[in-house]
Write a protein that holds these residues in place. Structure first.
Motif, PDB file in Angstrom:
ATOM      1  N   PRO A 275      19.627  58.854 -24.227  1.00 21.70           N
ATOM      2  CA  PRO A 275      19.667  59.840 -25.311  1.00 21.70           C
ATOM      3  C   PRO A 275      20.425  61.099 -24.880  1.00 21.70           C
ATOM      4  N   ARG A 276      21.270  61.589 -25.794  1.00 21.26           N
ATOM      5  CA  ARG A 276      22.036  62.826 -25.585  1.00 21.26           C
ATOM      6  C   ARG A 276      21.827  63.674 -26.841  1.00 21.26           C
ATOM      7  N   LEU A 277      20.843  64.581 -26.793  1.00 18.57           N
ATOM      8  CA  LEU A 277      20.388  65.281 -27.987  1.00 18.57           C
ATOM      9  C   LEU A 277      20.614  66.784 -27.891  1.00 18.57           C
ATOM     10  N   PHE A 278      20.898  67.371 -29.054  1.00 20.57           N
ATOM     11  CA  PHE A 278      20.835  68.819 -29.227  1.00 20.57           C
ATOM     12  C   PHE A 278      19.593  69.090 -30.068  1.00 20.57           C
ATOM     13  N   VAL A 279      18.688  69.923 -29.546  1.00 22.88           N
ATOM     14  CA  VAL A 279      17.397  70.115 -30.205  1.00 22.88           C
ATOM     15  C   VAL A 279      16.994  71.584 -30.177  1.00 22.88           C
ATOM     16  N   SER A 280      16.026  71.901 -31.003  1.00 19.48           N
ATOM     17  CA  SER A 280      15.337  73.192 -30.917  1.00 19.48           C
ATOM     18  C   SER A 280      13.900  72.984 -31.351  1.00 19.48           C
ATOM     19  N   THR A 281      13.035  73.911 -30.989  1.00 16.50           N
ATOM     20  CA  THR A 281      11.625  73.854 -31.347  1.00 16.50           C
ATOM     21  C   THR A 281      11.113  75.260 -31.612  1.00 16.50           C
ATOM     22  N   THR A 282      10.115  75.359 -32.468  1.00 16.22           N
ATOM     23  CA  THR A 282       9.468  76.666 -32.676  1.00 16.22           C
ATOM     24  C   THR A 282       8.390  76.907 -31.641  1.00 16.22           C
ATOM     25  N   GLY A 283       8.113  75.899 -30.807  1.00 18.84           N
ATOM     26  CA  GLY A 283       7.159  76.067 -29.718  1.00 18.84           C
ATOM     27  C   GLY A 283       7.865  76.458 -28.434  1.00 18.84           C
ATOM     28  N   THR A 284       7.150  76.366 -27.328  1.00 15.66           N
ATOM     29  CA  THR A 284       7.743  76.672 -26.020  1.00 15.66           C
ATOM     30  C   THR A 284       7.788  75.438 -25.113  1.00 15.66           C
ATOM     31  N   ASP A 285       7.306  74.307 -25.625  1.00 12.86           N
ATOM     32  CA  ASP A 285       7.465  73.025 -24.949  1.00 12.86           C
ATOM     33  C   ASP A 285       7.415  71.951 -26.020  1.00 12.86           C
ATOM     34  N   ALA A 286       7.987  70.783 -25.726  1.00 13.31           N
ATOM     35  CA  ALA A 286       7.998  69.687 -26.693  1.00 13.31           C
ATOM     36  C   ALA A 286       8.353  68.394 -25.993  1.00 13.31           C
ATOM     37  N   ASP A 287       7.773  67.312 -26.463  1.00 15.78           N
ATOM     38  CA  ASP A 287       8.190  65.980 -26.027  1.00 15.78           C
ATOM     39  C   ASP A 287       9.207  65.437 -27.012  1.00 15.78           C
ATOM     40  N   TRP A 288      10.152  64.679 -26.496  1.00 17.84           N
ATOM     41  CA  TRP A 288      11.140  63.999 -27.327  1.00 17.84           C
ATOM     42  C   TRP A 288      11.068  62.518 -26.986  1.00 17.84           C
ATOM     43  N   VAL A 289      10.565  61.740 -27.917  1.00 18.19           N
ATOM     44  CA  VAL A 289      10.432  60.298 -27.743  1.00 18.19           C
ATOM     45  C   VAL A 289      11.529  59.632 -28.554  1.00 18.19           C
TER      46      VAL A 289
ATOM     47  N   ASP B 205      11.279  68.781 -11.069  1.00 19.20           N
ATOM     48  CA  ASP B 205      10.578  69.720 -10.193  1.00 19.20           C
ATOM     49  C   ASP B 205      10.805  71.158 -10.647  1.00 19.20           C
ATOM     50  N   ASN B 206      11.320  71.326 -11.885  1.00 19.39           N
ATOM     51  CA  ASN B 206      11.730  72.649 -12.352  1.00 19.39           C
ATOM     52  C   ASN B 206      11.352  72.841 -13.824  1.00 19.39           C
ATOM     53  N   PRO B 207      10.035  72.896 -14.133  1.00 20.95           N
ATOM     54  CA  PRO B 207       9.636  73.059 -15.535  1.00 20.95           C
ATOM     55  C   PRO B 207      10.073  74.415 -16.084  1.00 20.95           C
ATOM     56  N   GLN B 208      10.647  74.378 -17.278  1.00 16.90           N
ATOM     57  CA  GLN B 208      11.121  75.603 -17.923  1.00 16.90           C
ATOM     58  C   GLN B 208      10.721  75.600 -19.391  1.00 16.90           C
ATOM     59  N   PRO B 209      10.273  76.742 -19.925  1.00 15.16           N
ATOM     60  CA  PRO B 209       9.897  76.789 -21.338  1.00 15.16           C
ATOM     61  C   PRO B 209      11.123  76.773 -22.239  1.00 15.16           C
ATOM     62  N   PHE B 210      10.920  76.360 -23.465  1.00 18.79           N
ATOM     63  CA  PHE B 210      11.929  76.529 -24.506  1.00 18.79           C
ATOM     64  C   PHE B 210      11.833  77.953 -25.057  1.00 18.79           C
ATOM     65  N   THR B 211      12.962  78.488 -25.461  1.00 19.00           N
ATOM     66  CA  THR B 211      12.967  79.705 -26.263  1.00 19.00           C
ATOM     67  C   THR B 211      12.890  79.278 -27.718  1.00 19.00           C
ATOM     68  N   PRO B 212      11.839  79.690 -28.456  1.00 21.64           N
ATOM     69  CA  PRO B 212      11.698  79.222 -29.839  1.00 21.64           C
ATOM     70  C   PRO B 212      12.963  79.457 -30.657  1.00 21.64           C
ATOM     71  N   GLY B 213      13.419  78.385 -31.312  1.00 23.20           N
ATOM     72  CA  GLY B 213      14.584  78.445 -32.183  1.00 23.20           C
ATOM     73  C   GLY B 213      15.920  78.287 -31.502  1.00 23.20           C
ATOM     74  N   LYS B 214      15.956  78.313 -30.177  1.00 23.11           N
ATOM     75  CA  LYS B 214      17.220  78.210 -29.453  1.00 23.11           C
ATOM     76  C   LYS B 214      17.624  76.739 -29.302  1.00 23.11           C
ATOM     77  N   VAL B 215      18.890  76.439 -29.628  1.00 26.25           N
ATOM     78  CA  VAL B 215      19.383  75.075 -29.493  1.00 26.25           C
ATOM     79  C   VAL B 215      19.670  74.785 -28.018  1.00 26.25           C
ATOM     80  N   GLU B 216      19.127  73.656 -27.530  1.00 23.56           N
ATOM     81  CA  GLU B 216      19.331  73.261 -26.141  1.00 23.56           C
ATOM     82  C   GLU B 216      19.632  71.768 -26.081  1.00 23.56           C
ATOM     83  N   THR B 217      20.212  71.348 -24.963  1.00 28.62           N
ATOM     84  CA  THR B 217      20.500  69.927 -24.767  1.00 28.62           C
ATOM     85  C   THR B 217      19.327  69.241 -24.072  1.00 28.62           C
ATOM     86  N   VAL B 218      19.059  68.025 -24.496  1.00 26.99           N
ATOM     87  CA  VAL B 218      18.046  67.174 -23.884  1.00 26.99           C
ATOM     88  C   VAL B 218      18.723  65.842 -23.578  1.00 26.99           C
TER      89      VAL B 218
END
Length: 651
Positions: free
Chosen positions: A499-513, A565-578
């Protein structure tokens, strides 16, 4: 690994898994001709073989009574007992014989010296057991060992003390015994000529039993550790395995009612938690897991190696692929072969292999493996018998249901392509055109109403889920669904799915299945599920027309998108690659079918719940579990897709 079987199935663990394990043999008896009696042809001995540190390992040896010729050793090392299971009760003693001692009847009739050993610290062996014994351990405690050393010392003893052997040793095992097979051939004793790690646990964190994409495999691990506990040794106990009492037939209900990992763990006894909790608490890829990764140490191997796995193994699918490629890379000049069939965990050892759940494979693939691949491999390397079916890679191609031989895996002729997610649920090899009314799809993910992984209630992990019908998930508002047009030609994917995804979330962590699915045509035949004469109203029959077969699915815990080994939070609403890799496939989507991709943020209780707030999930509180809106983008410069390897149309 440790086979994450249900505790009930665990009671017959080696029936499914252990090529030689005594537990395996009762159920395998159906394959043994009635006229053949193991006790008539073999004499059983029990030994306590001393290791270099003085620890003694319990070892059962079955020797052919016909002493007119020498025989090779065929060995299994197991944490699941070298005893014999009779009527679901474990027995030690030379008077107890299994119904079958070899991986298949051909082995017994050909003649081998069969060896079964309790590994260090388990059952009747002395010493201290370790989870996935670290190959390098500078601070070994008293009684702890090294599997390569223990195997070396065992082989030396067997060669000197068991008469009428031909000086050659083979070893095999499935699941946890598959790990012991791999670990036993590092810096291997020169007498070891053949080894077959089958479904070998290789790296518990990296897509084997414990974690997939940084997400904890909850249902399987809970069920396994409820039965697999540490017991003071040497001991013949427990004589039988018991199921965990869920208090319900619905694992989804059970786990959701407890919600947090701490509450779930507290339903177990202290003894059950002892081995489970390190798996939960080490939620990042830390030194605990790195020390237990056997792959970097698979060097100085002198034996021919045939690694075996199943495309639909819910427990150790990645392990065989990693083991095969690592041995090949690190040991030039040594045969490193791979078999991948259409099997669930250990299914090649006991099943016909004609089907899995509702999906048909049209042939007895398990029998074919045992008689045409496994038996000739050991005959070749331990007895010098010519192997007319030798190849490097034997890969069953699901969908078209045919065996393929390749010079390497993945096949060199496969080319990388991307299936792009588009607007209105489309899926295509071409990037979507610019100017769509909406450049993303979204859904609300609620961890208190997670997406189930089966359409029916179950505890443990049903083996069929790996090919299960996904129509129930397609109807949920928190699952995104993308479909290709009806295929005009066969499409064969061979290799990893990424999977090569561009995603965003209103939370600070999320699973992508992400799930890759084969959609059957609306006119697909039902395969014999016709109407029967009934005296009452029948239950609804499952129709295979329109069946949505899961081909591959895996999660990524979003906090690990930049490293496990490097957990990082999401910034709510920011588009990031997964971006991540799922296990390989070898599947043909037939002409008239469609390719489907589903995306969701829970897969419960197969995978533990992500609270969707950036917390240490093993310590999460109920208030940490929050709804979030998830978006997946398919706009210019943000094209989401699934990278695959596509074989040429003509082969």
């Amino acid at each position: 690994m440790k086979s994450r079987l249900t505790a009930l199935a665990f009671a017959l663990h080696a029936l499914a898994l252990g090529g030689l394990s005594g537990h395996a043999h009762a159920a395998a008896a159906a394959d043994v001709p009635a006229k053949y009696n193991l006790r008539e042809h073999y004499t059983k001995f029990e030994y306590r073989i001393p290791m270099r540190d003085g620890v003694r390992l319990f070892t059962a040896v079955y020797v052919p009574k016909d002493a007119s010729k020498p025989y090779p050793f065929l060995m299994e090392r197991t944490p699941y007992s070298a005893g014999v299971d009779i009527d679901d009760e474990l027995h030690y003693g030379v008077d107890f014989y299994p119904d079958q001692v070899g991986p298949s009847p051909e082995f017994e009739q050909s003649g081998y010296i069969f060896v079964q050993q309790d590994v260090r610290g388990r059952y009747m062996s002395e010493g201290k057991w370790q989870e996935m014994t670290p190959h390098i351990n500078a601070k070994r405690a008293k009684g702890e060992g090294n599997e390569s050393e223990d195997m070396h010392d065992t082989v030396e003893w067997l060669l000197k003390n068991v008469p009428n052997n031909n000086g050659k040793v083979g070893i095999l095992g499935t699941s946890y015994p598959g790990f012991y097979t791999s670990a036993s051939i590092i810096d291997s004793h020169p007498a070891i000529k053949a080894a077959s790690p089958q479904a070998p646990v290789t790296n518990l964190y990296m897509n084997d039993d414990s974690y997939h994409g940084g997400a904890f495999m909850l249902a399987a691990n809970f069920d396994f550790y409820a039965a697999f506990v540490d017991v003071p040794n040497p001991t013949p106990l427990p004589k039988s395995w018991t199921r965990f009492d869920y208090g319900t037939a619905d694992g989804y209900e059970f786990f959701l009612s407890h919600l947090t990992l701490s509450n779930i763990a507290n339903t177990m006894t202290q003894n059950q938690r002892a081995l489970l909790m390190p798996n939960i608490e080490h939620a990042t890829y830390d030194d605990y897991w790195k020390a237990r990764d056997i792959a970097p140490h698979l060097k100085n191997i002198k034996a021919a190696v045939l690694t075996v796995g199943g495309w639909y193994d819910a427990e150790d699918l990645q392990g065989p692929l990693t083991t095969y490629s690592t041995i090949k890379r690190n040991n030039p000049g040594v045969y490193s072969g791979l078999v991948m069939g259409p099997w669930a965990h250990g299914g090649w050892n006991r099943y016909e292999g004609k089907s899995l759940g509702n999906v048909q494979f049209d042939a007895k693939t398990g029998e074919y493996f045992r008689s045409k691949i496994e038996f000739p491999f050991f005959e070749q390397h331990l007895k010098g018998v010519a192997n007319k079916n030798a190849a490097e890679v034997y890969a069953f191609e699901t969908g078209s249901n045919v065996w393929r031989n390749y010079a390497a895996w993945p096949p060199a002729q496969a080319r990388t392509r991307t299936l792009y997610l588009g607007p209105n649920g489309t899926l295509d090899w071409k990037q979507p055109a610019a100017g769509a009314a909406q450049d993303f799809d979204e859904y609300v993910a609620d961890p208190r109403k997670p997406v189930p992984y089966t359409a029916y209630p179950a505890t443990g992990v049903p083996k069929e889920y790996m090919v299960g019908d996904q129509r129930f998930a397609s109807t949920r508002p928190d699952v995104l669904t993308y479909r290709s047009e009806v295929l005009e030609e066969d499409v064969t994917l061979s290799g990893p799915v990424k999977p090569r995804l561009f995603v965003s979330t209103t939370g600070t962590d999320a699973d992508w299945v992400v799930k890759l699915i084969d959609v059957y045509p609306p006119s697909y035949p039902n395969g014999g599920q016709g109407d029967e004469h009934r005296t009452d109203v029948p239950k609804p029959a499952l129709t295979m027309a329109g069946y949505q077969q899961l081909v591959r699915g895996d999660p990524l815990r979003g906090k690990f998108r930049n490293g496990f080994d490097n957990p990082q939070p999401f910034t709510p609403g920011k588009v990031e690659t997964v971006n991540y890799s799922m296990a390989d496939v070898n599947h043909t989507f037939r002409r008239g079918h469609r390719i489907m991709v589903q995306i969701q943020s829970s897969w419960f209780p197969l995978v533990d719940l992500n609270p969707q707030t950036f917390v240490d999930i093993p310590k999460a509180k109920p208030e940490d579990f929050q709804k979030a809106t998830q978006r997946v983008y398919h706009a210019p410069s943000m094209y989401s897709g699934i990278e695959v390897r596509l074989l040429p149309a003509t082969r």
